[in-house]
Design an enzyme around this catalytic site. Structure first.
Site, PDB file in Angstrom:
ATOM      1  N   ASP A  61      10.433  29.344 -31.724  1.00 49.70           N
ATOM      2  CA  ASP A  61      11.587  29.852 -32.570  1.00 49.70           C
ATOM      3  C   ASP A  61      11.182  29.475 -34.075  1.00 49.70           C
ATOM      4  O   ASP A  61      10.388  28.484 -34.291  1.00 49.70           O
ATOM      5  CB  ASP A  61      12.470  28.664 -32.314  1.00 49.70           C
ATOM      6  N   CYS A 121       3.360   1.514   2.912  1.00 45.81           N
ATOM      7  CA  CYS A 121       4.723   1.028   2.806  1.00 45.81           C
ATOM      8  C   CYS A 121       5.519   1.993   2.063  1.00 45.81           C
ATOM      9  O   CYS A 121       6.646   1.920   2.502  1.00 45.81           O
ATOM     10  CB  CYS A 121       4.393  -0.309   2.183  1.00 45.81           C
ATOM     11  N   CYS A 151       0.929  -1.001   0.051  1.00 48.51           N
ATOM     12  CA  CYS A 151       0.147   0.061   0.021  1.00 48.51           C
ATOM     13  C   CYS A 151       0.927   1.298  -0.048  1.00 48.51           C
ATOM     14  O   CYS A 151       2.181   1.106   0.168  1.00 48.51           O
ATOM     15  CB  CYS A 151      -1.014  -0.045   1.227  1.00 48.51           C
TER      16      CYS A 151
END
Length: 760
Positions: free
Chosen positions: A452, A31, A28
């Site tokens: 650009d 953890c 989970c």
């Protein structure tokens, strides 16, 4: 690893500062939060642990070893492994079976547990099926379902308890075992084992007569539902990472190397070195990045760029590894191999993005880290509250167990990583590389996009746009003579004329007495004609002038920002040719789509104002900043930011790198330089401005998915916990709801797989 750290036991990190560890045993989000916290407590260590990808990205200082990191993870109750050495030969056929083997045991445990739990639930819910002593059959079936079926929860809870921690597994284990033990106590010591026992759902609304009750259906049902949730979650996470795995498996596995004397030899891809020449037959994948040294063909790069139209290549053209040779036979000289190839770099960028965390996810992680202790305290408080109000022990116990089981930080932990997995993976399939989750927020805030000109809005190379012949002269005749002469020159303008002539008219005739005049043009003899091609000054040196119609055509071309060159032969000026860096065919549509996304386009270029205005008008751009030196591009971006704008920039050259890094959001054209790509936040592999609009759309959609995931995950916990504490949720229904919350978050993320790049 990103550097030279040894991965052998006890190896000291000397030259390297970063490693990626595969983490095992996480069940989970709590953890992941615990492991991350433990690693970050080490001196000189900064770690990020991702529950969805099951990886830890760790930066560390000198004096820390990889073994130290692994030992810390193991001391926390989990496993950690350094990355395997780079694979020289992939085995894609082994990928799917490996995944099947990983999911197989979980699926088997789920099926057995479901088969055991189904009759227990059925007997509890249907009084007509309750025969004498049916409770004992339920206990016989429920006990293995809870103990064996939920073994992964109990084992993880015990491991964490030994390390003084509590996770989601603690809640599940305590809740299901408590329900099982309570039921066993009621059967053996109470009156629940009597034939006339009322089914326990009576207690889900609160029964205060003190009778014994069993919760076997809740214990077995919760275990089955949670196992189902874990299985579908694991399978969905595998699907979420499928795009990256597919990307990694694109490359060729073997290559035909051309040895001395033209001998061909089939070797594994790992034996290919820079400078080696290899053969690519029609229908084969190009083994690695290289330059064509023999042959012409059409190359299908759709698997890397998302662009469906094959690209024509000839001698001198660069080709990318993993693209498909759709036409003729090619001989390619390898320029990059292994981890240096574009494919490998793309994969690394995608992995880096998937391992990152957005600001919202960091908040979710902090909540998950303290969530479990709070839930345990809330469960005990619920038990005490109900007992304090005079309710029966069974009523209080029901509410307390429901609180334990309904609380699920897993959905919070999965909200960001799964959306990133799917979003970045889908982007990679479309030729859009997202560097990290922080980029997503900037795509939402951007309101100005600086483009650009050369190589971004335009193609970046000179093209022939028009031929204006004098009276009595055809376009074909003028182009044939000019193209033949320019074929001998390497000037960009000359290449544009020569290439156009070759495309339209075929191979050029021979040239005699070719002479180049620096800065002015060229002259020579073609098919017996003395031909001059170049500036008007070159013609003046030969006492030639442009007749009025050609002079007007030249002036009009220059007014449009194009370069005009004169063509003369046999003592007369006979044509004017227009050449320019042509705008990309998709640029105008791309600018329109960027406006739809709320972005104001600005054209930025070092070119002359007149040229820039002409390109901007053709592309549909109103604002132009021209005649800007490369080193001044950063200042332009900073000025726009000082005006309160959030600036995105698209560029492709070395001179764009600093501005890309300065902008709030940098989009690098993948056809550009390595410096620009490294500086950008998003890389557009397709080299098409339309991809910029698609990239921003995908990034915004991924960010929206993350936020919607977090909203529903937070909303679920905020609304479900009070209901459980109030005794309005049976533990079995709580378990089903908890499993559904995690699966729904992953399913919502998987919707990103349907994202499509907009066609013209």
């Amino acid at each position: 690893m990103t550097a030279t750290t040894s991965t052998t036991a006890g190896a000291t990190a000397t030259a390297a500062s970063e490693v990626e560890l595969a983490i095992g045993g996480m069940t989970c989000a709590s953890c992941a939060a615990r492991i991350e916290k433990k690693l970050n407590r080490m001196d000189g260590v900064t770690a990020t642990v991702n529950y969805a990808t099951e990886k830890a990205r760790v930066s560390f200082a000198d004096g820390v070893t990889v073994t130290d990191l692994i030992a810390t993870v193991e001391a926390t109750g989990y496993t950690a492994e350094p990355p395997p050495p780079p694979r020289q030969e992939a085995a894609p056929e082994a990928t799917e079976p490996a995944e099947a083997d990983e999911l197989g045991p979980l699926r088997h445990r789920l099926l057995v547990t479901a088969a055991l739990a189904a009759p227990v639930i059925a007997l509890a819910m249907v009084p007509a099926w309750q025969f004498d002593y049916w409770q004992w059959l339920s206990l016989t079936l429920a006990a293995p379902a809870v103990v064996w079926g939920g073994w992964q929860f109990h084992r993880a809870a015990w491991t964490n308890a030994r390390h003084g921690a509590a996770t989601m597994d603690t809640l599940i284990s305590v809740g299901t075992l408590a329900a099982l033990l309570w039921s066993g106590w009621a059967l053996f010591l109470g009156d629940a084992g009597m034939p006339g026992m009322t089914h326990p759902f009576e207690f889900s609304i609160g029964r205060g007569d003190g009778s014994s009750a069993i919760y076997l259906e809740a214990a077995a049902g919760v275990t089955a539902f949670l196992l189902a949730g874990r299985y579908f979650e694991a399978r969905a996470k595998r699907r979420a990472g499928a795009a990256l795995r597919a990307l990694l498996e694109l490359g060729a596995k073997e290559v035909t190397v051309v040895r001395e004397g033209g001998r061909e030899e089939r070797v594994p891809i790992g034996e290919l070195a820079v400078g080696t020449r290899f053969l690519v037959r029609p229908g084969e994948k190009i083994a690695t990045d290289g330059v064509v040294v023999e042959g012409t063909s059409a190359v299908d790069a759709s698997m890397l760029t998302g662009e469906s139209v094959p690209v024509e290549v000839a001698v001198g053209d660069a080709v990318t590894g993993a693209t498909l040779n759709a036409g003729g036979r090619l001989v390619v000289e390898a320029t990059r191999v292994g981890a240096d190839t574009q494919l490998a770099r793309m994969a690394r960028m995608v992995e880096d993005a998937q391992n990152g965390k957005a600001a919202a996810q960091r908040l979710a992680d902090r909540i998950s880290a303290v969530f479990v202790p709070i839930v345990i305290a809330l469960s005990l408080g619920t038990l005490g509250f109900w007992l304090g109000t005079g309710a029966s022990l069974t009523t209080a116990f029901t509410a307390a167990v429901a609180v334990l089981i309904i609380a699920c930080p897993c959905a919070l932990g999965l909200a960001t990583p799964t959306a990133l997995l799917v979003g970045t993976g889908r982007g990679a399939q479309l030729g859009i590389l997202i560097k990290g989750p922080e980029v997503l927020e900037n795509t939402r805030r951007a309101d100005t996009i600086v483009l650009d000109k050369t190589g971004t809005v335009t193609t970046g190379k000179m093209s022939l746009l028009a031929v204006h012949p004098a009276e009595g002269v055809t376009e074909e005749e003028a182009l044939r003579l000019a193209g033949a002469l320019e074929h001998a020159s390497e000037h960009p303008i000359a290449r544009a004329v020569a290439d156009a002539a070759a495309d339209r008219l075929g191979p050029p005739p021979a040239v005699e007495g070719f002479t180049g005049v620096p800065g002015l043009g060229v002259h020579g003899v073609v098919d017996g004609h003395a031909v001059l091609v170049g500036r008007e000054r070159l013609l003046a040196d030969w006492s030639l002038t442009l007749p009025e119609p050609l002079a007007e055509a030249k002036a009009a071309a220059e007014e449009r920002g194009r370069t005009a060159i004169a063509v003369a032969w046999d003592g007369e000026a006979r044509a004017v040719i227009e050449v320019a860096d042509a705008i990309r065919p998709t640029s105008a549509e791309a600018v329109r789509r960027l406006r739809e996304l709320g972005l104001t386009p600005i054209l930025l270029t070092g070119d002359h104002e007149k040229v820039a205005r002409a390109v901007a008008a053709e592309a549909g751009i109103d604002e132009v900043i021209a005649e800007v030196l490369p080193e001044d591009k950063v200042a332009v971006v900073q000025r726009l930011q000082a005006e309160g704008r959030t600036v995105a920039m698209v560029g492709d050259g070395v001179n764009d790198a600093a501005a890309l890094a300065t902008a709030d959001l940098g989009l690098a054209m993948g056809t550009g330089t390595d410096a620009a790509i490294e500086a950008g936040d998003l890389t557009l592999v397709r080299g098409d401005l339309l991809a910029a609009a698609d990239a921003i759309r995908l990034s915004r959609k991924t960010l929206f998915t993350i936020k919607s995931n977090l909203f529903w995950a937070f909303g679920y916990n905020v609304s479900a916990l009070p209901l459980a504490a109030a005794g309005l949720l049976n533990p079995m229904l709580a378990g089903a709801a908890m499993a559904f919350s995690s699966v729904s978050v992953v399913a919502n993320s998987l919707r990103l797989r349907t994202f499509r790049a907009r066609e013209l």
